[in-house]
Write a protein that holds these residues in place. Structure first.
Motif, short mmCIF file in Angstrom:
data_model
loop_
_atom_site.label_atom_id
_atom_site.label_comp_id
_atom_site.label_asym_id
_atom_site.label_seq_id
_atom_site.Cartn_x
_atom_site.Cartn_y
_atom_site.Cartn_z
N ASP A 182 25.52 -28.89 -0.34
CA ASP A 182 25.13 -28.75 1.06
C ASP A 182 23.62 -28.76 1.21
O ASP A 182 23.04 -27.99 1.99
CB ASP A 182 25.71 -27.47 1.66
N ALA A 183 22.97 -29.63 0.44
CA ALA A 183 21.50 -29.70 0.53
C ALA A 183 21.10 -30.13 1.93
O ALA A 183 21.77 -30.94 2.56
CB ALA A 183 20.97 -30.69 -0.49
N ALA A 184 19.99 -29.57 2.38
CA ALA A 184 19.46 -29.99 3.68
C ALA A 184 19.04 -31.45 3.57
O ALA A 184 18.36 -31.82 2.60
CB ALA A 184 18.27 -29.13 4.05
N PRO A 185 19.44 -32.27 4.53
CA PRO A 185 19.04 -33.68 4.46
C PRO A 185 17.52 -33.81 4.41
O PRO A 185 16.81 -33.14 5.14
CB PRO A 185 19.61 -34.27 5.74
N ALA A 186 17.06 -34.66 3.52
CA ALA A 186 15.63 -34.93 3.41
C ALA A 186 15.29 -36.14 4.27
O ALA A 186 16.19 -36.84 4.75
CB ALA A 186 15.25 -35.19 1.96
N THR A 187 14.00 -36.37 4.45
CA THR A 187 13.57 -37.55 5.19
C THR A 187 12.75 -38.45 4.26
O THR A 187 12.26 -38.01 3.21
CB THR A 187 12.69 -37.18 6.39
N ILE A 188 12.60 -39.68 4.69
CA ILE A 188 11.77 -40.59 3.91
C ILE A 188 10.36 -40.03 3.82
O ILE A 188 9.68 -40.18 2.79
CB ILE A 188 11.80 -42.00 4.52
N SER A 189 9.91 -39.38 4.87
CA SER A 189 8.57 -38.77 4.83
C SER A 189 8.48 -37.70 3.76
O SER A 189 7.46 -37.56 3.09
CB SER A 189 8.22 -38.17 6.19
N ASP A 190 9.55 -36.92 3.60
CA ASP A 190 9.56 -35.92 2.53
C ASP A 190 9.35 -36.61 1.19
O ASP A 190 8.55 -36.18 0.36
CB ASP A 190 10.91 -35.18 2.49
N PHE A 191 10.08 -37.70 1.01
CA PHE A 191 9.98 -38.42 -0.26
C PHE A 191 8.57 -38.98 -0.43
O PHE A 191 7.96 -38.83 -1.49
CB PHE A 191 11.02 -39.54 -0.28
N ALA A 192 8.07 -39.63 0.63
CA ALA A 192 6.76 -40.26 0.53
C ALA A 192 5.65 -39.24 0.28
O ALA A 192 4.65 -39.55 -0.35
CB ALA A 192 6.47 -41.04 1.81
N SER A 193 5.87 -38.01 0.73
CA SER A 193 4.84 -36.99 0.55
C SER A 193 4.79 -36.46 -0.88
O SER A 193 3.89 -35.73 -1.25
CB SER A 193 5.10 -35.82 1.51
N GLY A 194 5.80 -36.84 -1.66
CA GLY A 194 5.83 -36.37 -3.04
C GLY A 194 6.53 -35.03 -3.20
O GLY A 194 6.51 -34.44 -4.28
N ALA A 195 7.16 -34.56 -2.13
CA ALA A 195 7.90 -33.30 -2.24
C ALA A 195 8.96 -33.43 -3.34
O ALA A 195 9.62 -34.47 -3.45
CB ALA A 195 8.58 -32.99 -0.90
N PRO A 196 9.09 -32.42 -4.18
CA PRO A 196 10.06 -32.50 -5.28
C PRO A 196 11.49 -32.37 -4.75
O PRO A 196 11.96 -31.28 -4.49
CB PRO A 196 9.68 -31.32 -6.19
N LEU A 197 12.15 -33.48 -4.59
CA LEU A 197 13.49 -33.46 -4.00
C LEU A 197 14.58 -33.24 -5.04
O LEU A 197 15.71 -32.91 -4.71
CB LEU A 197 13.73 -34.76 -3.24
N GLY A 198 14.25 -33.44 -6.30
CA GLY A 198 15.15 -33.06 -7.39
C GLY A 198 16.38 -33.94 -7.55
O GLY A 198 16.65 -34.84 -6.77
#
Ligand SMILES: C[C@](O)(CO)[C@H](O)COP(=O)(O)OP(=O)(O)OC[C@H]1O[C@@H](n2ccc(N)nc2=O)[C@H](O)[C@@H]1O
Ligand SMILES: Nc1ncnc2c1ncn2[C@@H]1O[C@H](COP(=O)(O)OP(=O)(O)OP(=O)(O)O)[C@@H](O)[C@H]1O
Length: 438
Positions: free
Chosen positions: A331-347
């Motif tokens: 049930d991970a919170a949906p990420a956004t492409i911006s999250d990915f582009a920012s380098g946030a560790p999405l795991g």
């Protein structure tokens, strides 16, 4: 910002009957793999920890092959400010290491034994033709064979955001195409049979071989009776999370569509591919992509050039088994492409599960952690570290313990298969038709 993400631009975007098959045979040890799907289970392959397969450089340098002894919330929005989108294409670090491969003493042995299970057969250690890059493909040899690249992929992150009624899991991931993978060779047959050649998939039963199943399914869906010889030269380790079998299948679909002159259209081919496996559609489309659903909702993205230090711990836990793990975060919170582009560790949701199950994976992560930030691809057991340039990736490879199978590969701006298809000409097609009398 992670190397592969710099400059990222979003450009918003089962089983048929076995074919009439010949040759082959052999089985992996163990029981059949997931429901309704293709492969048998797996296990630790004998000697995995002491098998060496290391290549230096991506896409052109000398190769060394040696036996060794040893979120933010919110749905992904293709229209996120700063991210260029287009309609969906269908629905380092540093450190030193000693010579010894680290051993892990803290693993839960009971779970490890249960998972056990199964070791993959070895990653074939042989020099691919013309260096390590994929053959560009498309040309027809005098003997009537054409060669087509089937690139491997990495999942740059992987989250599970929910579950469908049929049990499949809703994912978010970014697929990164690699300039490394298998080669699929095809030759028309005038007798309407689909025939497997070559030793590389001998351990996979023909009825489970995704390359053969793709050809058979394409024939049935398009209601044609063409025949083909298929030879797959494997470089991707089976069950490593590199999408090898899925990419082979996608390459067969797209190349046969061209060779047989079917003109089925990419979306239809992707839909056929989806019935073979969740990872097939992205390879059919051939673009680095942000993916949702079970991998069928693809939004092409441009990724900055990157090099990957890729390691194969040599074990394989079935994808279906891992998706059933009770401790999986679903049930991970949906990420956004911006999250990915920012380098946030999405795991990668499977990383803690697999590291707990398989000591070899834990050991690989520990080794890679000395040279960067390791990640898991797919459901593993392949893992990788991303670099913005080739040199540091090579340096990191040199610092890894010799017992760990590893290599440096380049990220691809798009699937090399697309280039091969573009290069494949009606002239080549005529040659092939003449060569076989088809
Ligand atoms: C983990 C990924 O590799 C990420 O790219 C893919 O989602 C898996 O793709 P794949 O290997 O093509 O997987 P499939 O062969 O379609 O599925 C194998 C098994 O994994 C489980 N599975 C797979 C994908 C998914 N989204 N949810 C699931 O629950 C199902 O039990 C399925 O029977
Ligand atoms: N053409 C093929 N190449 C490799 N494996 C194949 C092929 N066809 C069927 N398989 C089966 O698929 C299994 C998984 O191989 P693959 O290389 O696709 O791994 P993967 O990318 O980790 O996929 P998965 O996540 O489904 O395990 C193999 O163990 C094998 O039994």
């Amino acid at each position: 910002m992670a190397p592969g993400r710099a400059g990222l631009r979003g450009r918003a975007g089962r089983a048929g009957d076995p074919a009439e098959l010949a040759a082959g045979g052999g089985r992996w040890r163990g029981a059949p793999r997931g429901p309704g799907r293709r492969h048998p289970p797996r296990s630790r392959r004998p000697g995995a920890a002491v098998r060496g397969h290391r290549s230096r450089g991506a896409g052109g340098g000398a190769e060394r092959v040696a036996a060794r002894t040893a979120g933010r919330r919110g749905r992904a929005r293709p229209g996120t400010p700063g991210v260029r989108c287009r309609p969906a294409a269908g629905a380092a670090g540093a450190g030193g290491l000693g010579d010894r491969f680290p051993r892990v003493a803290t693993v839960d042995r009971r779970r490890a034994r249960a998972a056990a299970a199964h070791r993959r057969p070895p990653w074939r250690c042989r020099r691919p033709p013309r260096g390590r890059r994929l053959e560009r493909g498309g040309a027809v040899s005098e003997a009537g064979w054409s060669a087509w690249p089937a690139p491997a992929k990495l999942n740059l992150f992987l989250r599970i955001t929910g579950r469908r009624a049929d049990g499949y899991h809703e994912l978010q991931t970014v697929f990164r195409m690699l300039d490394w993978g298998d080669t699929v060779r095809l030759r028309l047959r005038p007798d309407g049979r689909i025939v497997r050649h070559g030793p590389d998939l001998a351990a996979v039963p023909e009825a489970a071989d995704l390359s053969l199943r793709a050809a058979d399914m394409l024939r049935s869906e398009l209601n044609v009776g063409h025949g083909v010889d298929i030879r797959v030269e494997k470089r991707t380790p089976a069950g490593g999370g590199f999408g090898g079998g899925s990419s082979d299948a996608a390459t067969v679909l797209r190349a046969l569509d061209a060779i047989w002159g079917l003109e089925a259209g990419v979306d239809r081919l992707a839909a056929i591919g989806a019935s073979l496996g969740a990872d097939v559609p992205v390879f059919v489309h051939g673009h680095n992509a942000w993916a949702e659903g079970v991998g069928e909702r693809l939004f092409p993205v441009d990724l900055a050039p990157a090099w990957y230090l890729v390691a194969d711990p040599g074990v394989h836990v079935a994808t279906a088994t891992l998706f059933q793990a009770p401790e999986l975060t679903r049930d991970a919170a949906p990420a956004t492409i911006s999250d990915f582009a920012s380098g946030a560790p999405l795991g990668n949701v499977f990383e803690p599960v697999l590291r707990g199950l398989e000591p070899a994976v834990e050991a690989a992560f520990q080794a890679l952690a000395h040279v960067g930030t390791p990640r898991l691809t797919g459901t593993g057991s392949g893992c990788f570290v991303e670099f913005a340039a080739r040199g540091p990736a090579e340096d990191a490879l040199a610092r890894l313990p010799q017992g760990l199978d590893a290599r440096v590969v380049a990220g691809a701006p798009r699937s090399p298969l697309l280039d091969a298809l573009a290069a494949w000409s009606p002239q080549g097609r005529r040659q092939e038709v003449q060569g076989t009398g088809f």
